[in-house]
Design an enzyme around this catalytic site. Structure first.
Site, short mmCIF file in Angstrom:
data_model
loop_
_atom_site.label_atom_id
_atom_site.label_comp_id
_atom_site.label_asym_id
_atom_site.label_seq_id
_atom_site.Cartn_x
_atom_site.Cartn_y
_atom_site.Cartn_z
N ASN A 1 1.31 -1.23 0.11
CA ASN A 1 -0.24 0.19 0.08
C ASN A 1 0.83 1.19 0.17
O ASN A 1 1.57 2.20 1.15
CB ASN A 1 -1.04 0.10 1.63
CG ASN A 1 -1.62 1.34 1.56
OD1 ASN A 1 -1.57 2.11 0.72
ND2 ASN A 1 -2.69 1.43 2.79
N LYS B 1 0.13 4.57 -0.31
CA LYS B 1 -0.24 5.66 0.70
C LYS B 1 -0.76 6.57 -0.06
O LYS B 1 -0.44 6.37 -1.69
CB LYS B 1 0.23 5.45 1.87
CG LYS B 1 0.07 4.30 2.76
CD LYS B 1 0.46 4.46 4.13
CE LYS B 1 -0.44 2.78 4.69
NZ LYS B 1 -0.51 3.01 6.71
N HIS C 1 -9.40 0.63 4.82
CA HIS C 1 -8.39 1.06 5.74
C HIS C 1 -8.16 1.87 6.97
O HIS C 1 -8.91 2.76 6.63
CB HIS C 1 -7.48 1.86 4.32
CG HIS C 1 -6.09 1.65 5.33
ND1 HIS C 1 -5.29 2.82 5.94
CD2 HIS C 1 -4.67 0.66 5.07
CE1 HIS C 1 -4.01 2.61 6.45
NE2 HIS C 1 -4.08 0.99 5.68
N GLU D 1 -6.55 4.29 7.52
CA GLU D 1 -6.69 5.80 7.33
C GLU D 1 -7.45 6.39 7.26
O GLU D 1 -8.51 7.39 6.94
CB GLU D 1 -5.36 5.56 6.96
CG GLU D 1 -4.15 5.86 7.61
CD GLU D 1 -2.79 4.80 6.89
OE1 GLU D 1 -3.44 5.45 5.22
OE2 GLU D 1 -1.58 4.91 7.51
N GLU E 1 -5.62 -5.58 10.27
CA GLU E 1 -4.45 -4.20 10.71
C GLU E 1 -4.81 -4.26 12.07
O GLU E 1 -5.45 -3.02 11.69
CB GLU E 1 -4.66 -3.46 9.53
CG GLU E 1 -3.76 -3.71 8.06
CD GLU E 1 -3.58 -2.58 7.40
OE1 GLU E 1 -2.09 -2.76 7.21
OE2 GLU E 1 -3.70 -1.59 7.36
N GLY F 1 2.39 1.81 10.82
CA GLY F 1 3.02 3.37 10.83
C GLY F 1 3.85 3.37 12.51
O GLY F 1 4.43 4.33 12.00
N SER G 1 3.96 -2.54 10.62
CA SER G 1 4.87 -2.69 10.62
C SER G 1 5.66 -3.36 10.14
O SER G 1 6.57 -4.41 10.81
CB SER G 1 4.81 -2.25 11.98
OG SER G 1 4.48 -0.43 12.03
P1 PGA Z 1 2.90 -0.06 8.03
O1 PGA Z 1 1.51 0.05 7.14
O2 PGA Z 1 3.26 -1.10 7.25
O3 PGA Z 1 3.96 1.35 7.11
O4 PGA Z 1 2.38 -0.25 9.41
C1 PGA Z 1 0.47 -0.71 6.74
C2 PGA Z 1 -0.77 -0.32 6.15
O5 PGA Z 1 -1.12 0.48 6.41
O6 PGA Z 1 -1.09 -1.07 5.67
#
Ligand code: PGA
Length: 253
Positions: free
Chosen positions: A9, A11, A98, A100, A170, A176, A216
């Site tokens: 992803n 983003k 997601h 976010e 997740e 993140g 992560s």
């Molecule tokens: P990250 O993000 O690997 O940077 O923690 C995962 C995601 O948001 O799908």
């Protein structure tokens, strides 16, 4: 047999040239690699979907996904993108739900149920994301939260829809942040998710659905997480932005 999947992803990162470079870099790494039926997916921003799809150096085994879509088919929704727009440029997959999108754009389970239906009507495959926040876990409510996210957004679907659904658990506290769920925490939740699906839809469907872990994941921890029996791969954010790291994670699967 359910598929193993690693999805990146991207983003809101990378220009079009950088996106092409990244997909070319991953393709280069895959040249002498036997992916053995595993699916590899990248999700660039909307404007970089076409450059990545058309990139001459893309290994065509690398699938493309959108990071979101609107639920309406067209109309006065400034700044939004409809499912048929994605479908007609050759995007077969879409990430929905997601954290976010849920946190910053107010996406609710009810809205996501609508988006899921629309994506399926357009023959798209969905990577459906969900997961608890830190307070939920501290309060011991993580299983309840995950169960209600699944039920509210997906359990209205007919059995036939599940072949087009990939789940991505997740935990929000791990996205993140550098803090990963332990492999045991991931397995515990993935097993719960599969049991919850089995109760609603039966074992055959539950056994076939791929459940990815996200939060992560890095080259250093991927192998241990992916070794768990109910973890079928990962949804990768930060570490998907470098060809070396993303390939190392693919290789760990
Ligand atoms: P990250 O993000 O690997 O940077 O923690 C995962 C995601 O948001 O799908």
């Amino acid at each position: 047999m359910r598929k193993k999947i690693v999805a990146g992803n991207w983003k809101m990162n990378l220009t079009s040239v950088q996106s092409e470079d990244l997909v070319a870099g991953i393709s280069e790494k895959l040249k002498n690699f036997d992916s053995n039926g595993k699916r590899i997916i990248v999700a660039p921003t909307f404007v970089n979907l076409v450059p990545v799809i058309n990139c001459e150096d893309r290994d065509t085994a690398i699938e493309v996904a959108a990071q979101n879509m609107h639920q309406a088919s067209s109309g006065a929704y400034t700044g939004e993108i409809a499912a048929n727009m994605l479908q007609t440029i050759g995007v077969p997959n879409v990430i929905l739900g997601h954290s976010e999108r849920r946190a910053y754009f107010g996406e609710t389970d009810t809205l996501l149920a609508e988006k899921v239906e629309v994506a399926l009507e357009h023959n798209m495959q969905i990577i459906f994301c969900f997961g608890e926040e830190l307070e939920d876990r501290k309060a011991g409510k993580h299983f309840d939260v995950v169960e209600s996210q699944l039920k509210n957004a997906l359990f209205q679907l007919p059995d036939s829809a599940w072949k087009d659904i990939v789940l991505a658990y997740e935990p929000v506290w791990a996205i993140g942040t550098g803090e990963t769920a332990s492999p045991e925490q991931a397995q515990e939740m993935h097993e719960f998710i599969r049991k919850t699906i089995a109760l609603a839809y039966g074992n055959a469907i539950a056994d076939e659905v791929s459940i990815l872990y996200g939060g992560s994941v890095k080259p250093a921890n991927a192998k241990e997480i992916f070794s768990k029996p109910d973890v079928d791969g990962g949804l990768i954010g930060g570490a998907s932005l470098k060809a070396d790291d993303f390939f190392a994670i693919i290789d760990a699967m």
